[in-house]
Write a protein that holds these residues in place. Structure first.
Motif, PDB file in Angstrom:
ATOM      1  N   GLY A  28      81.640 -49.822  64.516  1.00  0.00           N
ATOM      2  CA  GLY A  28      80.443 -50.095  63.555  1.00  0.00           C
ATOM      3  C   GLY A  28      80.729 -51.016  62.249  1.00  0.00           C
ATOM      4  N   ILE A  29      81.763 -50.492  61.488  1.00  0.00           N
ATOM      5  CA  ILE A  29      82.211 -51.391  60.433  1.00  0.00           C
ATOM      6  C   ILE A  29      83.004 -52.484  60.831  1.00  0.00           C
ATOM      7  CG2 ILE A  29      83.760 -51.595  58.231  1.00  0.00           C
ATOM      8  CD1 ILE A  29      83.179 -48.156  58.183  1.00  0.00           C
ATOM      9  N   ASP A  50      91.502 -53.167  68.527  1.00  0.00           N
ATOM     10  CA  ASP A  50      90.903 -51.840  68.798  1.00  0.00           C
ATOM     11  C   ASP A  50      91.463 -51.479  70.148  1.00  0.00           C
ATOM     12  OD1 ASP A  50      88.639 -49.859  68.910  1.00  0.00           O
ATOM     13  OD2 ASP A  50      87.920 -50.904  67.680  1.00  0.00           O
ATOM     14  N   VAL A  97      87.147 -41.987  63.614  1.00  0.00           N
ATOM     15  CA  VAL A  97      85.631 -41.643  63.887  1.00  0.00           C
ATOM     16  C   VAL A  97      84.844 -41.413  62.609  1.00  0.00           C
ATOM     17  CG1 VAL A  97      86.153 -40.427  65.854  1.00  0.00           C
ATOM     18  CG2 VAL A  97      86.386 -39.122  63.932  1.00  0.00           C
ATOM     19  N   ASN A 112      91.201 -38.260  62.431  1.00  0.00           N
ATOM     20  CA  ASN A 112      91.332 -39.509  61.853  1.00  0.00           C
ATOM     21  C   ASN A 112      93.001 -39.604  61.332  1.00  0.00           C
ATOM     22  OD1 ASN A 112      88.958 -40.516  62.551  1.00  0.00           O
ATOM     23  ND2 ASN A 112      87.968 -40.509  60.576  1.00  0.00           N
ATOM     24  N   ILE A 135      90.305 -47.860  55.091  1.00  0.00           N
ATOM     25  CA  ILE A 135      88.627 -47.416  55.272  1.00  0.00           C
ATOM     26  C   ILE A 135      88.555 -46.013  55.986  1.00  0.00           C
ATOM     27  CG2 ILE A 135      86.505 -48.156  56.006  1.00  0.00           C
ATOM     28  CD1 ILE A 135      87.368 -50.990  55.584  1.00  0.00           C
ATOM     29  N   ASN A 137      88.058 -42.527  56.913  1.00  0.00           N
ATOM     30  CA  ASN A 137      88.047 -41.204  56.165  1.00  0.00           C
ATOM     31  C   ASN A 137      88.645 -40.080  56.983  1.00  0.00           C
ATOM     32  OD1 ASN A 137      85.992 -41.512  53.978  1.00  0.00           O
ATOM     33  ND2 ASN A 137      84.603 -41.876  55.399  1.00  0.00           N
TER      34      ASN A 137
HETATM   35  P1  NAD Z   1      83.087 -46.416  64.825  1.00  0.00           P
HETATM   36  O1  NAD Z   1      83.352 -45.356  65.666  1.00  0.00           O
HETATM   37  O2  NAD Z   1      81.852 -47.118  64.944  1.00  0.00           O
HETATM   38  O3  NAD Z   1      84.225 -47.489  64.837  1.00  0.00           O
HETATM   39  C1  NAD Z   1      85.580 -46.900  64.736  1.00  0.00           C
HETATM   40  C2  NAD Z   1      86.335 -47.710  65.807  1.00  0.00           C
HETATM   41  O4  NAD Z   1      87.744 -47.485  65.393  1.00  0.00           O
HETATM   42  C3  NAD Z   1      86.154 -47.708  67.241  1.00  0.00           C
HETATM   43  O5  NAD Z   1      85.725 -49.126  67.725  1.00  0.00           O
HETATM   44  C4  NAD Z   1      87.309 -47.255  67.957  1.00  0.00           C
HETATM   45  O6  NAD Z   1      87.604 -47.752  69.102  1.00  0.00           O
HETATM   46  C5  NAD Z   1      88.219 -47.559  66.800  1.00  0.00           C
HETATM   47  N1  NAD Z   1      89.633 -46.697  66.907  1.00  0.00           N
HETATM   48  C6  NAD Z   1      89.741 -45.298  67.095  1.00  0.00           C
HETATM   49  N2  NAD Z   1      90.741 -44.970  67.296  1.00  0.00           N
HETATM   50  C7  NAD Z   1      91.650 -45.953  67.147  1.00  0.00           C
HETATM   51  C8  NAD Z   1      93.005 -46.428  67.283  1.00  0.00           C
HETATM   52  N3  NAD Z   1      94.195 -45.466  67.383  1.00  0.00           N
HETATM   53  N4  NAD Z   1      93.352 -47.770  67.069  1.00  0.00           N
HETATM   54  C9  NAD Z   1      92.495 -48.587  66.887  1.00  0.00           C
HETATM   55  N5  NAD Z   1      91.050 -48.369  66.831  1.00  0.00           N
HETATM   56  C10 NAD Z   1      90.855 -47.179  67.131  1.00  0.00           C
HETATM   57  O7  NAD Z   1      83.130 -46.005  63.318  1.00  0.00           O
HETATM   58  P2  NAD Z   1      82.732 -46.679  61.891  1.00  0.00           P
HETATM   59  O8  NAD Z   1      81.530 -46.456  61.583  1.00  0.00           O
HETATM   60  O9  NAD Z   1      83.345 -48.122  62.049  1.00  0.00           O
HETATM   61  O10 NAD Z   1      83.766 -45.956  60.740  1.00  0.00           O
HETATM   62  C11 NAD Z   1      84.911 -45.975  60.891  1.00  0.00           C
HETATM   63  C12 NAD Z   1      85.735 -45.074  59.754  1.00  0.00           C
HETATM   64  O11 NAD Z   1      85.259 -45.487  58.660  1.00  0.00           O
HETATM   65  C13 NAD Z   1      85.176 -43.529  59.865  1.00  0.00           C
HETATM   66  O12 NAD Z   1      86.194 -42.810  59.671  1.00  0.00           O
HETATM   67  C14 NAD Z   1      84.141 -43.667  58.548  1.00  0.00           C
HETATM   68  O13 NAD Z   1      83.896 -42.263  58.209  1.00  0.00           O
HETATM   69  C15 NAD Z   1      84.887 -44.395  57.648  1.00  0.00           C
HETATM   70  N6  NAD Z   1      84.015 -45.150  56.772  1.00  0.00           N
HETATM   71  C16 NAD Z   1      84.647 -45.204  55.159  1.00  0.00           C
HETATM   72  C17 NAD Z   1      83.869 -45.718  54.345  1.00  0.00           C
HETATM   73  C18 NAD Z   1      84.560 -45.748  52.949  1.00  0.00           C
HETATM   74  O14 NAD Z   1      83.816 -46.170  52.020  1.00  0.00           O
HETATM   75  N7  NAD Z   1      85.717 -45.937  52.966  1.00  0.00           N
HETATM   76  C19 NAD Z   1      82.494 -46.007  54.416  1.00  0.00           C
HETATM   77  C20 NAD Z   1      82.322 -45.907  55.816  1.00  0.00           C
HETATM   78  C21 NAD Z   1      82.871 -45.301  56.774  1.00  0.00           C
END
Ligand code: NAD
Ligand code: LMR
Length: 332
Positions: A28-29, A50, A97, A112, A135, A137
């Motif tokens: 999503g990000i 990914d 996640v 995570n 990024i 969490n």
């Molecule tokens: P998402 O589930 O939409 O996307 C996460 C991606 O990571 C998926 O495509 C998944 O296949 C991939 N992934 C998982 N395990 C992996 C691995 N071992 N190697 C490579 N890729 C892998 O989630 P999202 O909405 O994109 O959020 C991602 C993370 O960012 C979450 O932990 C969320 O809490 C965090 N986040 C942080 C902030 C911040 O301010 N720092 C803001 C928003 C979200």
């Protein structure tokens, strides 16, 4: 016809050229962040990794006529992480996640922490000199994990590891402008501490808006601290902030690249290995940092706080210390 040839490390038009890797690029990000990086003129080589789907994202972005190559790598190829990371100047990590309603960021640790640990090993091996932007969490714990794993490999450079807290700052700008009826693009609110709940401290006393009444101020502070929950609730099980985070991540990545390119006066908040409260056992802390060719050039002190903010800082430190220790203990 005259055709300019690019020097190594530069585009043909003389702009410094950088390789940026995104780990978790199909998420999503990851997707909108990769789009924004494709539009960044400093980025000439964008490598998207990914578990699955990154090749499709790369193929899609590769049709955009900007001066960069995009390539996608997925986990079914055992060499994918090496290929995605080798030679990277900057590695951005949104892998992992996201929250669902009712969860805290700390609840994400169970999954995570392992994701970040695994990716840290690959970064340490294949991109040891890169600036790493975490990024995933809970940032308060995943950054210490990343640091510990890089340290195990003997490649930890504290100036080049960042927990991305830019979303807290951009939220603060937006939310204060809504309260005060001002232009959000001109608002600058220092945000210090960490990236979850009460560890997020907006320093309103250092803005021009010192006359906000207590009830309004308390509500504003709470909204900045728990802004992430608003999005989690509204998405109702479909994840957390992605688009505003992509904007925040791209903004911070651009600042890091500007610093690497030697631009002067690049200052952004980030959660970094910080001298500010080390004597109290707090290894990492978010405050403004000056970015330069070697990464963090200077960690800025928090400045004068109001009595209320001092109280918030004291509470923040207690939680932050536990979050950081949790990450360090996991890595042990
Ligand atoms: P998402 O589930 O939409 O996307 C996460 C991606 O990571 C998926 O495509 C998944 O296949 C991939 N992934 C998982 N395990 C992996 C691995 N071992 N190697 C490579 N890729 C892998 O989630 P999202 O909405 O994109 O959020 C991602 C993370 O960012 C979450 O932990 C969320 O809490 C965090 N986040 C942080 C902030 C911040 O301010 N720092 C803001 C928003 C979200
Ligand atoms: C945010 O602040 O939006 C992110 O940390 C995602 C979340 O879980 O709230």
């Amino acid at each position: 016809m005259f055709c300019r040839v690019a020097r190594r490390g530069f585009r043909a038009d003389g702009v410094r050229a950088y390789r940026v890797s995104v780990l978790g690029a199909n998420g999503g990000i990851g997707q909108p962040l990769s789009l924004l990086l494709k539009l960044n003129k400093r980025v000439t080589d964008l490598r998207l990794y990914d578990l699955k789907g990154a090749k499709g994202v790369a193929a899609d972005l590769s049709h955009i006529p900007t001066n960069s190559q995009v390539s996608g790598y997925t986990a079914e190829n055992p060499e994918a992480l090496r290929e995605a990371l080798t030679g990277a100047d900057v590695v951005v990590v949104p892998a992992g996640v996201p929250r669902k309603p009712g969860m805290t960021r700390d609840d994400l640790f169970a999954i995570n922490a392992g994701v970040v640990q695994q990716l840290a090993g690959a970064i340490g091996q294949h991109a040891p000199g890169a600036a790493v932007l975490v990024i995933s969490n809970p940032v308060n714990s995943t950054v210490p994990i990343m640091a510990a794993e890089l340290r195990k490999l003997g490649v930890y450079d504290p100036r080049k590891l960042f927990g991305v807290t830019t979303l807290d700052s951009i939220r603060a700008s937006r939310f204060i402008s809504e309260v005060q009826g001002t232009d959000p693009t001109r608002e600058r609110v220092p945000v210090i501490g960490g990236h979850s709940g009460i560890t997020i401290i907006p320093v309103l006393s250092q803005t021009q808006h010192t006359g906000i009444d207590k009830a309004t101020r308390d509500a504003l502070i709470h909204r900045i601290q728990f802004g992430g929950d608003e999005v989690v609730k509204a998405k109702n099980g479909a994840g957390s902030a992605t688009l505003s985070m992509a904007r925040a991540g791209a903004k911070f990545a651009d600042a890091v690249l500007a610093g690497l390119a030697g631009e002067q006066g690049v200052v952004e908040p980030a959660f970094v290995d910080s001298p500010l409260y080390k004597s109290e056992g707090i290894e990492f802390f978010a405050s403004a940092v000056t970015l330069g060719p070697r990464g963090v050039e200077e960690v800025h002190p928090v400045g004068t706080l109001s009595a209320e903010e001092e109280e918030m800082l004291a509470k923040c430190k207690e939680t932050l210390k536990q979050n950081i220790e949790k990450g360090i203990n996991f890595a042990k």
